[in-house]
Motif scaffolding. Structure first.
Motif, PDB file in Angstrom:
ATOM      1  N   ALA A   1       0.841  -1.202   0.000  1.00 52.92           N
ATOM      2  CA  ALA A   1       0.000   0.000   0.000  1.00 52.92           C
ATOM      3  C   ALA A   1       0.872   1.246   0.000  1.00 52.92           C
ATOM      4  O   ALA A   1       1.832   1.338   0.767  1.00 52.92           O
ATOM      5  CB  ALA A   1      -0.918  -0.001   1.224  1.00 52.92           C
ATOM      6  N   ASP A   2       0.523   2.199  -0.846  1.00 58.11           N
ATOM      7  CA  ASP A   2       1.324   3.425  -0.927  1.00 58.11           C
ATOM      8  C   ASP A   2       0.498   4.519  -1.618  1.00 58.11           C
ATOM      9  O   ASP A   2      -0.435   4.224  -2.356  1.00 58.11           O
ATOM     10  CB  ASP A   2       2.613   3.166  -1.711  1.00 58.11           C
ATOM     11  N   TRP A   3       0.877   5.760  -1.352  1.00 58.51           N
ATOM     12  CA  TRP A   3       0.221   6.893  -2.002  1.00 58.51           C
ATOM     13  C   TRP A   3       0.986   7.343  -3.250  1.00 58.51           C
ATOM     14  O   TRP A   3       0.557   8.241  -3.949  1.00 58.51           O
ATOM     15  CB  TRP A   3       0.125   8.075  -1.008  1.00 58.51           C
ATOM     16  N   ARG A   4       2.118   6.689  -3.541  1.00 57.34           N
ATOM     17  CA  ARG A   4       2.932   7.021  -4.712  1.00 57.34           C
ATOM     18  C   ARG A   4       2.657   5.978  -5.791  1.00 57.34           C
ATOM     19  O   ARG A   4       3.270   4.911  -5.819  1.00 57.34           O
ATOM     20  CB  ARG A   4       4.405   7.063  -4.310  1.00 57.34           C
ATOM     21  N   LYS A   5       1.750   6.314  -6.675  1.00 56.65           N
ATOM     22  CA  LYS A   5       1.222   5.340  -7.634  1.00 56.65           C
ATOM     23  C   LYS A   5       2.298   4.782  -8.553  1.00 56.65           C
ATOM     24  O   LYS A   5       2.247   3.597  -8.936  1.00 56.65           O
ATOM     25  CB  LYS A   5       0.115   5.995  -8.466  1.00 56.65           C
ATOM     26  N   ALA A   6       3.259   5.592  -8.919  1.00 62.02           N
ATOM     27  CA  ALA A   6       4.288   5.146  -9.849  1.00 62.02           C
ATOM     28  C   ALA A   6       5.122   3.997  -9.283  1.00 62.02           C
ATOM     29  O   ALA A   6       5.719   3.222 -10.037  1.00 62.02           O
ATOM     30  CB  ALA A   6       5.200   6.314 -10.224  1.00 62.02           C
ATOM     31  N   MET A   7       5.156   3.868  -7.962  1.00 56.67           N
ATOM     32  CA  MET A   7       5.954   2.813  -7.331  1.00 56.67           C
ATOM     33  C   MET A   7       5.183   1.502  -7.198  1.00 56.67           C
ATOM     34  O   MET A   7       5.770   0.457  -6.933  1.00 56.67           O
ATOM     35  CB  MET A   7       6.434   3.285  -5.958  1.00 56.67           C
ATOM     36  N   LEU A   8       3.867   1.557  -7.361  1.00 60.74           N
ATOM     37  CA  LEU A   8       3.030   0.369  -7.206  1.00 60.74           C
ATOM     38  C   LEU A   8       2.860  -0.326  -8.548  1.00 60.74           C
ATOM     39  O   LEU A   8       1.880  -0.120  -9.259  1.00 60.74           O
ATOM     40  CB  LEU A   8       1.665   0.752  -6.639  1.00 60.74           C
ATOM     41  N   THR A   9       3.816  -1.147  -8.908  1.00 66.03           N
ATOM     42  CA  THR A   9       3.748  -1.846 -10.182  1.00 66.03           C
ATOM     43  C   THR A   9       3.973  -3.343  -9.961  1.00 66.03           C
ATOM     44  O   THR A   9       4.670  -3.760  -9.031  1.00 66.03           O
ATOM     45  CB  THR A   9       4.810  -1.330 -11.167  1.00 66.03           C
ATOM     46  N   ALA A  10       3.390  -4.132 -10.859  1.00 67.85           N
ATOM     47  CA  ALA A  10       3.538  -5.583 -10.774  1.00 67.85           C
ATOM     48  C   ALA A  10       4.971  -6.015 -11.021  1.00 67.85           C
ATOM     49  O   ALA A  10       5.407  -7.062 -10.527  1.00 67.85           O
ATOM     50  CB  ALA A  10       2.603  -6.252 -11.773  1.00 67.85           C
ATOM     51  N   ASP A  11       5.724  -5.237 -11.790  1.00 66.93           N
ATOM     52  CA  ASP A  11       7.130  -5.569 -12.019  1.00 66.93           C
ATOM     53  C   ASP A  11       7.934  -5.471 -10.729  1.00 66.93           C
ATOM     54  O   ASP A  11       8.839  -6.280 -10.492  1.00 66.93           O
ATOM     55  CB  ASP A  11       7.736  -4.629 -13.069  1.00 66.93           C
ATOM     56  N   ARG A  12       7.620  -4.485  -9.909  1.00 68.08           N
ATOM     57  CA  ARG A  12       8.338  -4.305  -8.654  1.00 68.08           C
ATOM     58  C   ARG A  12       7.860  -5.283  -7.576  1.00 68.08           C
ATOM     59  O   ARG A  12       8.651  -5.726  -6.742  1.00 68.08           O
ATOM     60  CB  ARG A  12       8.161  -2.864  -8.150  1.00 68.08           C
ATOM     61  N   PHE A  13       6.586  -5.616  -7.598  1.00 64.08           N
ATOM     62  CA  PHE A  13       6.010  -6.473  -6.563  1.00 64.08           C
ATOM     63  C   PHE A  13       5.177  -7.587  -7.206  1.00 64.08           C
ATOM     64  O   PHE A  13       3.948  -7.595  -7.107  1.00 64.08           O
ATOM     65  CB  PHE A  13       5.152  -5.638  -5.606  1.00 64.08           C
ATOM     66  N   PRO A  14       5.839  -8.527  -7.881  1.00 66.88           N
ATOM     67  CA  PRO A  14       5.097  -9.594  -8.567  1.00 66.88           C
ATOM     68  C   PRO A  14       4.297 -10.437  -7.572  1.00 66.88           C
ATOM     69  O   PRO A  14       4.804 -10.845  -6.525  1.00 66.88           O
ATOM     70  CB  PRO A  14       6.199 -10.411  -9.247  1.00 66.88           C
TER      71      PRO A  14
END
Length: 336
Positions: free
Chosen positions: A193-206
């Motif tokens: 969970a985060d308020w920085r949308k650009a960091m919430l990606t499936a590549d970073r957190f498969p």
């Protein structure tokens, strides 16, 4: 893998399978009594019972079970006096009794129902009644566990199983990525969970659930329960302060906060935090860098989940911080 993973595999794969359960252990063994795995007719394996020394033999036994449709008892005696005669010279030093059950008929239906209930976050009691003479078993969900002394080949085997606990990572920074990966590997369902949308990606957190929003929005979306594990690692003081203010009246199984003890004391000042608060987060193993810190956190999560007392190394600090609340003292365990 745990029962929740195996039920998911049973529900989502067309391959015929055999469920292997360790029902008895005497001496040292790689896995404890209750360990599970699935054996597929095409050689697929889900989970493990040994470091790899028994699986090929179990696959061969599983083929027999699938042909006969009957349960089988498979003993492995690897105690020193018998290990060489068994032929593998494994040296584990233990006796294992493993029951193989074809995942067909009633058991297939039971595992499918368990899968659905695990997805709903339910806890399930499964009782198996074995008829060794006929090679059959009966299955019951949610019956009373029948107390029985440890038996080499039990006629009744009851165990409670739970779905994967949820680990909520508040913060999608670089150091959250190895935590997410390791937590998923040790049996957690991870939400980032985060308020920085650009960091919430499936590549970073498969494989993780990704939830976007500011603290108040996230708190409403996450619906935190007493079985959830929560870890704050955003490194943003004010956002974490806002999230903690919302969290103080909730219940969770674990609350970890990344950062120093002084920082945590400032974050929680005047807040009534739960007793299950761990800060600095992670076991004291001398970790340095994101990957090692993630290992220390994963170890702490395992210890808490297994309800093991966290024993600190000699000289590690423990302290208590007073609170102006009914929960007047919160204990912190020294971490990294």
């Amino acid at each position: 893998m745990e029962m929740a993973d195996l039920c998911a595999a049973a529900a989502n794969s067309e391959e015929r399978k055999v469920l292997a359960t360790v029902v008895y252990v005497d001496g040292h063994a790689y896995r404890k009594e209750g360990a599970l795995m699935l054996l597929g007719e095409q050689g697929s394996i889900w989970g493990s019972i040994s470091p790899g020394c028994l699986e090929s033999d179990l696959l061969a036994c599983g083929e027999t079970v699938l042909r006969s449709g009957k349960i089988e008892r498979v003993p492995y005696d690897m105690r020193p006096e018998d290990d060489f005669s068994w032929g593998e010279n494994i040296g584990c030093g233990g006796l294992l009794h493993i029951v193989l059950e074809p995942v067909t008929g009633e058991l297939e239906q039971v595992m499918h129902e368990m899968h659905l209930r695990f997805l709903a976050g339910e806890r399930v009691m499964l009782t198996r009644r074995y008829d060794w003479d006929s090679g059959t078993a009966e299955y019951e969900l949610d019956g009373m566990a029948e107390l029985q002394e440890a038996s080499p080949w039990p006629e009744v085997y009851s165990r409670a199983y739970e779905g994967k606990p949820r680990l909520i990572l508040f913060g999608a920074g670089e150091d959250a990525m190895p935590v997410c990966r390791l937590a998923a590997g040790i049996g957690f369902r991870v939400t980032v969970a985060d308020w920085r949308k650009a960091m919430l990606t499936a590549d970073r957190f498969p494989g993780a659930e990704l939830v976007y929003g500011f603290p108040a929005e996230l708190f409403a979306l996450l619906d935190i329960t007493s079985s959830d594990y929560v870890l704050l690692m955003s490194h943003q003081f004010q956002r974490e302060k806002e999230f903690l203010a919302l969290l103080q009246d909730a219940e969770c199984a674990y609350l970890g906060i990344m950062g120093s003890r002084d920082r945590t004391a400032r974050l929680t000042q005047e807040l009534a935090m739960p007793m299950a608060l761990y800060s600095p987060v992670g076991l004291a193993i001398g970790a340095d860098g994101p990957e090692e810190i993630a290992v220390s956190i994963a170890a702490e999560l395992i210890a808490v989940r297994r309800e093991k007392q966290l024993v600190q190394p000699k000289g590690a600090a423990r302290y208590e911080v007073s609170r102006n609340s009914a929960r007047s003292r919160t204990q912190y365990a020294h971490g990294m």
